[in-house]
Design an enzyme around this catalytic site. Structure first.
Site, PDB file in Angstrom:
ATOM      1  N   ARG A 213       0.834  -1.207   0.000  1.00 50.06           N
ATOM      2  CA  ARG A 213       0.000   0.000   0.000  1.00 50.06           C
ATOM      3  C   ARG A 213       0.872   1.260   0.000  1.00 50.06           C
ATOM      4  O   ARG A 213       0.501   2.271  -0.605  1.00 50.06           O
ATOM      5  CB  ARG A 213      -0.977   0.005   1.177  1.00 50.06           C
ATOM      6  CG  ARG A 213      -1.995   1.133   1.079  1.00 50.06           C
ATOM      7  CD  ARG A 213      -3.066   1.034   2.140  1.00 50.06           C
ATOM      8  NE  ARG A 213      -4.165   0.163   1.782  1.00 50.06           N
ATOM      9  CZ  ARG A 213      -5.269   0.541   1.124  1.00 50.06           C
ATOM     10  NH1 ARG A 213      -5.385   1.784   0.702  1.00 50.06           N
ATOM     11  NH2 ARG A 213      -6.227  -0.310   0.886  1.00 50.06           N
TER      12      ARG A 213
ATOM     13  N   GLU B  66      -9.785   6.194   7.231  1.00 53.30           N
ATOM     14  CA  GLU B  66      -8.336   6.406   7.206  1.00 53.30           C
ATOM     15  C   GLU B  66      -7.869   7.686   6.510  1.00 53.30           C
ATOM     16  O   GLU B  66      -6.898   8.311   6.959  1.00 53.30           O
ATOM     17  CB  GLU B  66      -7.654   5.205   6.538  1.00 53.30           C
ATOM     18  CG  GLU B  66      -7.751   3.941   7.361  1.00 53.30           C
ATOM     19  CD  GLU B  66      -7.281   2.719   6.588  1.00 53.30           C
ATOM     20  OE1 GLU B  66      -6.265   2.131   6.991  1.00 53.30           O
ATOM     21  OE2 GLU B  66      -7.916   2.386   5.584  1.00 53.30           O
TER      22      GLU B  66
END
Length: 785
Positions: free
Chosen positions: A326, A728
Site C-alpha cells: 500500500r 483512514e
C-alpha cells in the site's frame, strides 16, 4: 466553480435518523456516563484467574536455560505455560508464518513473550512473571531499516511497480532532484489496552471476549493453538476503546495466551496488558526509509520518477507485505508520475513486529512524494501549491503507475474550492510579509491533497456478512461482521437498515459482533467497515423486503408497484398500515422476517507479477490547508489554523463523519510532529508510556479548525447509498502541518532552500532544520563574495 454552502438544508422525514442525516453515536451517552462496558468492566465469572507473560530481554538470542521455579512458587500463581505446553499450533502468523504465541528456542525482539502465568490477581501474575531466570546466548541483532537493507534481510520478497522507461525520462528531464527521508513509526495508544477474557465451555471449547478488530481471526487462531476445530471456539466483541489497526492482528496473541491458560487450568482467565508491556510487546506503525529521484520540466511537471520505500517490519511478516504494497500504491499520492518505478522492501529487523495502523502504509508512501513537491517548488522558486495542482491526476493523465485508471476526478475542483474558502493566496501574501518583518517567529502555510484507495489489498478480505431479524412488534435486530471501536460503524449500519425499511432509527438495534452469528468475518479495517457491512446488511434487508412486498401484493390484491414502505408505514394501494401492524400481519401469514446478507466488493484485482491491476474499487479524496508559527530560537511551534475539505460522497452520517475527520487529522498531525518512538542501539524501546511518548493534547490542536464535507459528490461506484469511506484518509491530512513547518523554516532562505525535516518534526528536528537553513544561507552568501 462551485461555492461551499454555509450550511446544507436537511429534508424533512417522518422516519427519524435515516442514512444521510446526523444521528448521535449509539453508545455516546454510555461513553460519557461511564456505563459503556469494555473487557476490564465485564463481571468476572467465579474463579477467574489473571494472565501475564514473561518476555525476552534480548533482541536476538538463543535460550540456553530457563528457570521458572520462582515464578511457580510465587503466592497466587496457579499455572505457568511455555511453548512446550501448547497443545496445537505454536505459530499464529495471520497471513504468513513467523509469529509464535510463545518463543521456543530463539527470541527475536526485546519484549517477545516466552512464557505465560495465571494467578489469582493481576498484580500477582505480573510480579511473578518478573522472577524468571533466563540464560541467553546473544546473536547478531539487526535493528534499523538501513542495517537490514545493507544485509538484504527481508521478511518477504521485494516488489517493483513500473510504467514506461523511467531511467530514460530521468536522464532527459530538464531538471532532476534526489532526496531521502526517514519516516518515524507511531504507537497506537488506544485508550483501552489489549485485553481479553477467555472462559472454558462445558464441551471442551472456549468462549473469548476480545478487544479485537478481527474476531474471526481470534476465533481461528485460538482454535489452532488449542488444537480444536473452529466451531468449538466463539468470540464476541461489543466495543473497543480504540483500535486504529493495533487490534487487527495484535489482539490474537493476547487471546491465545489467555485461552492457553484457561485451557490449562479449566478456569476463566482475564489477560489485561499493562500500558508499558503493551507498548513493548505489540507492533506499531512501520517506520520507513524512503528515497526519490524525480525529473521535471521548467514548469515543475513531473516527467519521470524512481521511488524506493522500505519499511521496518520487525522480526516477522505479520501484515507487512500488504502494508509495504500500500505504501507503493500511494507513493504517487494525488499526482501523475508519467514514467515511473516504485520499489518496496520489507525489511526484517530484530524489533517488535510492526503491524496495521490507520492508513496501512499509505501515509508513509505519500510522504515521499509530498516532500518532493515542496523540494521541486523551492528549486524552481514557485509556490508549492502551484506545483501540486500542476501535477494532479486529470483527464488524459489519469492512469497510476500500477495501471489503475482514476475514474472520478474530484481533487482539482476540491483543491480549488479549499484554496478559495481558506483564503490561501491572501494569507500567503500576509505570511510572506510577516516573515520579512519578524526576525524570530516565522509562519508557514501549506495545502496538501490526499487520494486514498478504498479496498483491502488482499482481495479475499473484501467480503462481509450480516444478519437481520424483524420481531413481531416491528423492532429490528442487526448483527454484522464489523466491529465498533468508537468510529460509529454500528450507528451507520443501523441507519442503513432504518432507511431500507423507512422506519425510525430507534426501532433498530445492532448487537455485539459474534462469530456464531456471522461467520468468517473480515477485519474492520482499510476504511471498509461501512462499505462492506452496510452493503451486507442492506442485502439482508432487500431479501426481507422482497418477501414482504410479495406478501402485501398477494394478500391485498394489488400490484407490487402499489406497495410502498415510507414514514413508519406500509402503503398498499389505497390503504395504509402502521409498520408494526403490517409486520404482525406478515408473521400471522408465515412470511419470513429474518435473513442473512452478503456482499463482495466487485471489480478489484491485482497481479503482483506484473505490478498492475485495479486494487481499489474507488478513491477517497480530501485536502487540508494548515498554518503554523515557528520559534526559530527554540524549534517550538504552534498550529494556528487548519481548513479541511473532505469528499464523503453521500455521507451516511455527516456528524459522525466530521468527528472522524477531526480525529484522524489530529492523529496524523501527532504522528508527524510530537509522537516519537525512541529505541536504544540494541533495539530496546525507550518510550513506553505517556511520560516519554507524547500524543497530541487539546492544546496542540489548531484553535481554528474548520471541517467541511464536499457537497453534491455521490460515489459513482455502487457503494452503500453512494457514500465514500472516511476512516483512514483524514489521518494523511496531517501532512499539511508537516509541510507548513518546512515552509516556515524555508522562509529563512527566502524560500530558496528546502530544509530537511524527517517526521516526526519534534522541536529538536525543527531547530536542526533552522540550523541547516542558516548554514545554507551563509554558504550562499560566502559563494556570492
Amino acid at each position: 466553480m462551485r461555492k461551499l454552502p454555509l450550511n446544507t438544508p436537511t429534508p424533512a422525514h417522518t422516519a427519524r435518523g435515516l442514512a444521510g442525516h446526523g444521528a448521535k453515536h449509539d453508545s455516546a451517552w454510555k461513553h460519557v456516563s461511564g456505563q459503556a462496558r469494555y473487557i476490564d468492566d465485564l463481571p468476572m465469572p467465579e474463579g477467574t484467574l489473571h494472565g501475564a507473560v514473561g518476555h525476552s530481554e534480548q533482541a536476538h538470542a538463543r535460550i540456553i536455560a530457563m528457570d521458572l521455579d520462582a515464578v511457580r512458587a510465587y503466592p497466587g500463581v496457579v499455572a505457568v505455560v511455555t511453548a512446550r505446553d501448547v497443545p496445537g499450533h505454536l505459530d499464529i502468523g495471520p497471513v504468513f508464518s513467523g509469529d509464535l504465541v510463545l518463543a521456543d528456542d530463539t527470541v527475536e525482539f526485546i519484549g517477545q513473550p516466552i512464557f505465560a502465568v495465571a494467578a489469582t490477581s493481576h498484580d500477582a501474575a505480573r510480579k511473578a512473571a518478573k522472577l524468571a531466570r533466563v540464560e541467553y546466548e546473544p546473536l547478531e541483532a539487526v535493528v534499523t531499516v538501513t542495517q537490514a537493507l545493507e544485509k538484504k534481510l527481508f521478511v518477504r520478497p521485494s516488489h517493483t511497480q513500473k510504467r514506461g522507461d523511467p531511467d530514460s525520462a530521468l536522464s532527459t528531464a530538464p531538471h532532476r532532484l534526489k532526496g531521502e527521508q526517514f519516516v518515524g513509526g507511531q504507537e497506537h495508544f488506544y485508550l483501552e489496552g489489549q485485553a481479553c477474557l477467555a472462559e472454558p465451555t462445558e464441551d471442551r471449547g472456549m468462549f473469548v471476549h476480545t478487544s479485537s478488530q478481527h474476531p474471526s481471526e481470534v476465533q481461528k487462531l485460538v482454535a489452532e493453538v488449542l488444537g480444536l476445530p473452529i466451531h468449538e471456539v466463539q468470540t464476541e466483541v461489543r466495543r473497543m476503546g480504540g483500535g486504529f489497526g493495533g487490534k487487527e492482528t495484535q489482539a490474537a496473541p493476547v487471546a491465545c495466551v489467555a485461552a492457553l491458560l484457561a485451557n490449562a487450568t479449566r478456569r476463566p482467565v482475564k489477560y489485561r496488558v499493562s500500558r508499558p508491556d503493551d507498548m513493548v510487546q505489540t507492533g506499531k506503525r512501520h517506520d520507513f526509509y524512503n528515497t526519490y529521484d524525480i525529473g521535471f520540466d521548467a514548469d515543475g511537471r513531473i516527467r519521470g520518477a524512481d521511488i524506493m520505500v522500505a519499511g521496518r517490519c520487525g522480526y516477522s511478516p505479520d501484515l507487512s507485505d500488504a502494508i509495504v504494497d500500500r505504501a507503493m500504491f500511494h507513493a504517487d499520492n494525488a499526482y501523475y508520475l508519467d514514467q515511473a518505478r516504485v520499489v518496496g522492501h520489507r525489511c526484517k529487523t530484530h524489533t517488535v513486529s510492526n503491524t496495521a495502523f490507520r492508513g496501512f502504509g499509505g501515509p508513509q508512501g505519500m510522504l515521499v512524494i509530498e516532500q518532493a513537491m515542496d523540494d521541486i517548488a523551492r528549486h524552481l522558486g514557485r509556490d508549492p501549491l502551484d506545483i501540486r495542482k500542476l501535477n494532479l491526476y486529470g483527464p488524459g493523465r489519469d492512469t497510476t503507475h500500477y495501471d489503475q485508471t482514476i475514474e472520478q476526478h474530484v481533487l482539482p475542483e476540491l483543491m480549488e474550492l479549499l484554496e478559495d474558502s481558506s483564503d490561501y493566496r491572501q494569507r500567503r501574501a500576509e505570511i510572506t510579509a510577516f516573515n520579512q518583518s519578524s526576525p524570530v517567529l516565522k509562519r508557514g502555510l501549506a495545502l496538501t491533497p490526499v487520494k486514498f484507495g478504498i479496498s483491502f489489498t488482499a482481495k479475499h478480505l473484501n467480503q462481509a456478512g450480516a444478519l437481520v431479524h424483524i420481531y413481531t412488534d416491528g423492532s429490528i435486530h442487526v448483527n454484522h461482521g464489523g466491529t465498533e471501536m468508537g468510529q460509529g460503524l454500528y450507528i451507520k449500519v443501523a441507519q442503513v437498515v432504518a432507511s431500507a425499511f423507512q422506519v425510525d432509527l430507534d426501532r433498530v438495534k445492532v448487537s455485539a459482533t459474534r462469530t456464531d452469528k456471522v461467520p468468517n468475518t473480515s477485519p474492520t479495517a482499510a476504511s471498509s467497515g461501512s462499505d462492506l457491512n452496510g452493503m451486507a446488511a442492506l442485502n439482508a434487508c432487500e431479501k426481507i423486503l422482497e418477501g414482504l412486498t410479495d406478501f402485501a401484493a398477494r394478500h391485498w390484491s394489488v400490484p407490487e408497484s402499489a406497495v410502498e414502505f415510507a414514514d413508519n408505514q406500509v402503503r398498499i394501494g389505497e390503504q395504509t398500515l402502521d409498520w408494526a401492524e403490517f409486520i404482525q400481519q406478515a408473521y400471522m401469514n408465515r412470511i419470513p422476517l429474518s435473513s442473512s446478507g452478503f456482499y463482495a466488493t466487485p471489480k478489484i484485482h491485482y497481479d503482483p507479477e506484473t505490478g498492475t491491476g485495479r486494487p481499489f474499487l474507488y478513491y477517497s479524496n480530501c485536502a487540508a490547508c494548515s498554518e503554523v508559527v515557528v520559534d526559530t530560537l527554540t524549534g517550538e511551534y504552534r498550529v494556528l489554523r487548519t481548513d479541511i475539505l473532505f469528499d464523503a460522497g453521500r455521507s451516511l452520517n455527516p456528524e459522525i463523519d466530521i468527528g472522524q475527520i477531526e480525529g484522524g487529522f489530529v492523529q496524523g498531525m501527532g504522528w508527524l510532529t510530537t509522537e516519537e518512538l525512541v529505541y536504544s542501539d540494541d533495539g530496546r524501546l525507550m518510550t513506553t508510556g505517556p511520560a516519554t511518548y507524547k500524543i497530541p493534547a487539546v492544546s496542540d490542536c489548531p484553535p481554528d479548525l474548520r471541517v467541511t464535507l464536499l457537497p453534491d459528490s455521490p460515489n459513482r461506484e455502487a457503494t452503500v447509498f453512494h457514500s465514500k469511506a472516511v476512516g483512514e484518509p483524514p489521518l494523511m491530512l496531517g501532512m499539511a502541518v508537516w509541510s507548513a513547518l518546512r515552509d516556515a523554516v524555508s522562509s529563512l532562505t527566502d524560500y530558496r532552500f528546502s530544509p530537511p525535516m524527517d517526521p516526526p518534526a519534534t522541536p529538536e528536528k525543527v531547530l536542526a532544520a533552522v540550523t541547516a537553513s542558516q548554514d545554507w544561507l551563509r554558504q550562499q552568501q560566502k559563494e556570492a563574495g
